[in-house]
Design a protein around this motif. Structure first.
Motif, PDB file in Angstrom:
ATOM      1  N   LEU A  14       0.827  -1.204   0.000  1.00 22.88           N
ATOM      2  CA  LEU A  14       0.000   0.000   0.000  1.00 22.88           C
ATOM      3  C   LEU A  14       0.866   1.261   0.000  1.00 22.88           C
ATOM      4  O   LEU A  14       0.582   2.207  -0.739  1.00 22.88           O
ATOM      5  CB  LEU A  14      -0.947  -0.016   1.199  1.00 22.88           C
ATOM      6  N   ARG A  15       1.936   1.258   0.787  1.00 22.89           N
ATOM      7  CA  ARG A  15       2.860   2.403   0.807  1.00 22.89           C
ATOM      8  C   ARG A  15       3.504   2.601  -0.564  1.00 22.89           C
ATOM      9  O   ARG A  15       3.621   3.722  -1.055  1.00 22.89           O
ATOM     10  CB  ARG A  15       3.940   2.219   1.875  1.00 22.89           C
ATOM     11  N   ARG A  16       3.904   1.505  -1.197  1.00 22.39           N
ATOM     12  CA  ARG A  16       4.512   1.601  -2.525  1.00 22.39           C
ATOM     13  C   ARG A  16       3.495   2.125  -3.533  1.00 22.39           C
ATOM     14  O   ARG A  16       3.816   2.964  -4.378  1.00 22.39           O
ATOM     15  CB  ARG A  16       5.057   0.230  -2.963  1.00 22.39           C
ATOM     16  N   LEU A  17       2.264   1.657  -3.439  1.00 28.91           N
ATOM     17  CA  LEU A  17       1.214   2.119  -4.336  1.00 28.91           C
ATOM     18  C   LEU A  17       0.965   3.615  -4.143  1.00 28.91           C
ATOM     19  O   LEU A  17       0.819   4.362  -5.115  1.00 28.91           O
ATOM     20  CB  LEU A  17      -0.067   1.318  -4.105  1.00 28.91           C
ATOM     21  N   GLU A  18       0.945   4.074  -2.909  1.00 29.10           N
ATOM     22  CA  GLU A  18       0.771   5.498  -2.634  1.00 29.10           C
ATOM     23  C   GLU A  18       1.922   6.315  -3.218  1.00 29.10           C
ATOM     24  O   GLU A  18       1.704   7.397  -3.781  1.00 29.10           O
ATOM     25  CB  GLU A  18       0.657   5.741  -1.130  1.00 29.10           C
ATOM     26  N   ALA A  19       3.148   5.800  -3.116  1.00 28.37           N
ATOM     27  CA  ALA A  19       4.312   6.496  -3.682  1.00 28.37           C
ATOM     28  C   ALA A  19       4.203   6.578  -5.205  1.00 28.37           C
ATOM     29  O   ALA A  19       4.546   7.607  -5.811  1.00 28.37           O
ATOM     30  CB  ALA A  19       5.602   5.786  -3.273  1.00 28.37           C
ATOM     31  N   ILE A  20       3.716   5.519  -5.828  1.00 29.10           N
ATOM     32  CA  ILE A  20       3.536   5.505  -7.279  1.00 29.10           C
ATOM     33  C   ILE A  20       2.503   6.554  -7.688  1.00 29.10           C
ATOM     34  O   ILE A  20       2.723   7.321  -8.635  1.00 29.10           O
ATOM     35  CB  ILE A  20       3.134   4.101  -7.765  1.00 29.10           C
ATOM     36  N   VAL A  21       1.394   6.597  -6.974  1.00 25.64           N
ATOM     37  CA  VAL A  21       0.346   7.569  -7.292  1.00 25.64           C
ATOM     38  C   VAL A  21       0.891   8.987  -7.165  1.00 25.64           C
ATOM     39  O   VAL A  21       0.672   9.833  -8.052  1.00 25.64           O
ATOM     40  CB  VAL A  21      -0.892   7.360  -6.392  1.00 25.64           C
ATOM     41  N   GLN A  22       1.632   9.259  -6.101  1.00 26.90           N
ATOM     42  CA  GLN A  22       2.215  10.593  -5.917  1.00 26.90           C
ATOM     43  C   GLN A  22       3.169  10.933  -7.058  1.00 26.90           C
ATOM     44  O   GLN A  22       3.159  12.054  -7.571  1.00 26.90           O
ATOM     45  CB  GLN A  22       2.929  10.689  -4.577  1.00 26.90           C
ATOM     46  N   ARG A  23       3.975   9.975  -7.467  1.00 20.17           N
ATOM     47  CA  ARG A  23       4.931  10.205  -8.553  1.00 20.17           C
ATOM     48  C   ARG A  23       4.194  10.485  -9.859  1.00 20.17           C
ATOM     49  O   ARG A  23       4.553  11.403 -10.600  1.00 20.17           O
ATOM     50  CB  ARG A  23       5.855   8.991  -8.698  1.00 20.17           C
ATOM     51  N   LEU A  24       3.164   9.703 -10.138  1.00 19.12           N
ATOM     52  CA  LEU A  24       2.401   9.912 -11.361  1.00 19.12           C
ATOM     53  C   LEU A  24       1.660  11.252 -11.337  1.00 19.12           C
ATOM     54  O   LEU A  24       1.609  11.956 -12.342  1.00 19.12           O
ATOM     55  CB  LEU A  24       1.422   8.765 -11.593  1.00 19.12           C
ATOM     56  N   GLU A  25       1.099  11.593 -10.183  1.00 15.22           N
ATOM     57  CA  GLU A  25       0.363  12.850 -10.071  1.00 15.22           C
ATOM     58  C   GLU A  25       1.277  14.064 -10.155  1.00 15.22           C
ATOM     59  O   GLU A  25       0.834  15.139 -10.554  1.00 15.22           O
ATOM     60  CB  GLU A  25      -0.437  12.895  -8.769  1.00 15.22           C
ATOM     61  N   SER A  26       2.542  13.906  -9.812  1.00 22.95           N
ATOM     62  CA  SER A  26       3.469  15.037  -9.849  1.00 22.95           C
ATOM     63  C   SER A  26       3.739  15.500 -11.274  1.00 22.95           C
ATOM     64  O   SER A  26       4.097  16.654 -11.497  1.00 22.95           O
ATOM     65  CB  SER A  26       4.795  14.660  -9.173  1.00 22.95           C
ATOM     66  N   GLY A  27       3.592  14.593 -12.234  1.00 22.64           N
ATOM     67  CA  GLY A  27       3.851  14.933 -13.621  1.00 22.64           C
ATOM     68  C   GLY A  27       5.324  14.984 -13.968  1.00 22.64           C
ATOM     69  O   GLY A  27       5.692  15.374 -15.073  1.00 22.64           O
ATOM     70  N   ASP A  28       6.194  14.596 -13.045  1.00 22.69           N
ATOM     71  CA  ASP A  28       7.641  14.655 -13.268  1.00 22.69           C
ATOM     72  C   ASP A  28       8.206  13.416 -13.958  1.00 22.69           C
ATOM     73  O   ASP A  28       9.350  13.433 -14.399  1.00 22.69           O
ATOM     74  CB  ASP A  28       8.376  14.851 -11.937  1.00 22.69           C
ATOM     75  N   ALA A  29       7.421  12.364 -14.036  1.00 22.61           N
ATOM     76  CA  ALA A  29       7.918  11.118 -14.625  1.00 22.61           C
ATOM     77  C   ALA A  29       7.851  11.190 -16.152  1.00 22.61           C
ATOM     78  O   ALA A  29       6.919  11.765 -16.720  1.00 22.61           O
ATOM     79  CB  ALA A  29       7.092   9.940 -14.127  1.00 22.61           C
ATOM     80  N   SER A  30       8.842  10.602 -16.789  1.00 19.99           N
ATOM     81  CA  SER A  30       8.824  10.515 -18.253  1.00 19.99           C
ATOM     82  C   SER A  30       7.708   9.570 -18.676  1.00 19.99           C
ATOM     83  O   SER A  30       7.137   8.839 -17.854  1.00 19.99           O
ATOM     84  CB  SER A  30      10.167   9.988 -18.767  1.00 19.99           C
ATOM     85  N   LEU A  31       7.407   9.559 -19.955  1.00 26.24           N
ATOM     86  CA  LEU A  31       6.360   8.674 -20.461  1.00 26.24           C
ATOM     87  C   LEU A  31       6.689   7.216 -20.176  1.00 26.24           C
ATOM     88  O   LEU A  31       5.845   6.465 -19.671  1.00 26.24           O
ATOM     89  CB  LEU A  31       6.152   8.884 -21.967  1.00 26.24           C
ATOM     90  N   ASP A  32       7.926   6.802 -20.464  1.00 26.01           N
ATOM     91  CA  ASP A  32       8.319   5.412 -20.216  1.00 26.01           C
ATOM     92  C   ASP A  32       8.237   5.064 -18.737  1.00 26.01           C
ATOM     93  O   ASP A  32       7.752   3.992 -18.365  1.00 26.01           O
ATOM     94  CB  ASP A  32       9.729   5.144 -20.735  1.00 26.01           C
ATOM     95  N   GLU A  33       8.711   5.975 -17.882  1.00 25.14           N
ATOM     96  CA  GLU A  33       8.641   5.728 -16.436  1.00 25.14           C
ATOM     97  C   GLU A  33       7.187   5.679 -15.985  1.00 25.14           C
ATOM     98  O   GLU A  33       6.820   4.836 -15.154  1.00 25.14           O
ATOM     99  CB  GLU A  33       9.393   6.813 -15.662  1.00 25.14           C
TER     100      GLU A  33
END
Length: 79
Positions: A14-33
């Motif tokens: 669940l913690r990892r999933l929350e971190a993924i959501v935050q990363r995706l919502e930040s918009g800082d990840a490349s398309l591949d990432e």
């Protein structure tokens, strides 16, 4: 991404999933990432849902006594 997500505890998943959501919502990840994160997140979500369903099934099979207190459990038969 850990090699085997199934070895994560529910809380760690669940913690990892929350971190993924935050990363995706930040918009800082490349398309591949973003695609890789999304795929990992989908696996983690499915894993968490399965564990919650299993826990709910166990809870649903707790037998209550006449006064409403837990009196034991019965095996979940899957039906």
């Amino acid at each position: 991404m850990p090699d085997d997500l199934s070895t994560l505890s529910f809380e760690d998943a669940l913690r990892r999933l929350e971190a993924i959501v935050q990363r995706l919502e930040s918009g800082d990840a490349s398309l591949d990432e973003s695609i890789t994160l999304y795929e990992e997140g989908a696996k983690l979500r499915a894993q968490c849902e399965a564990r919650l369903k299993s826990a709910q099934e166990k809870i649903d099979k707790i037998v209550l006594s006449a006064d409403g207190n837990p009196a034991g459990t019965v095996p979940f038969d899957g039906s």
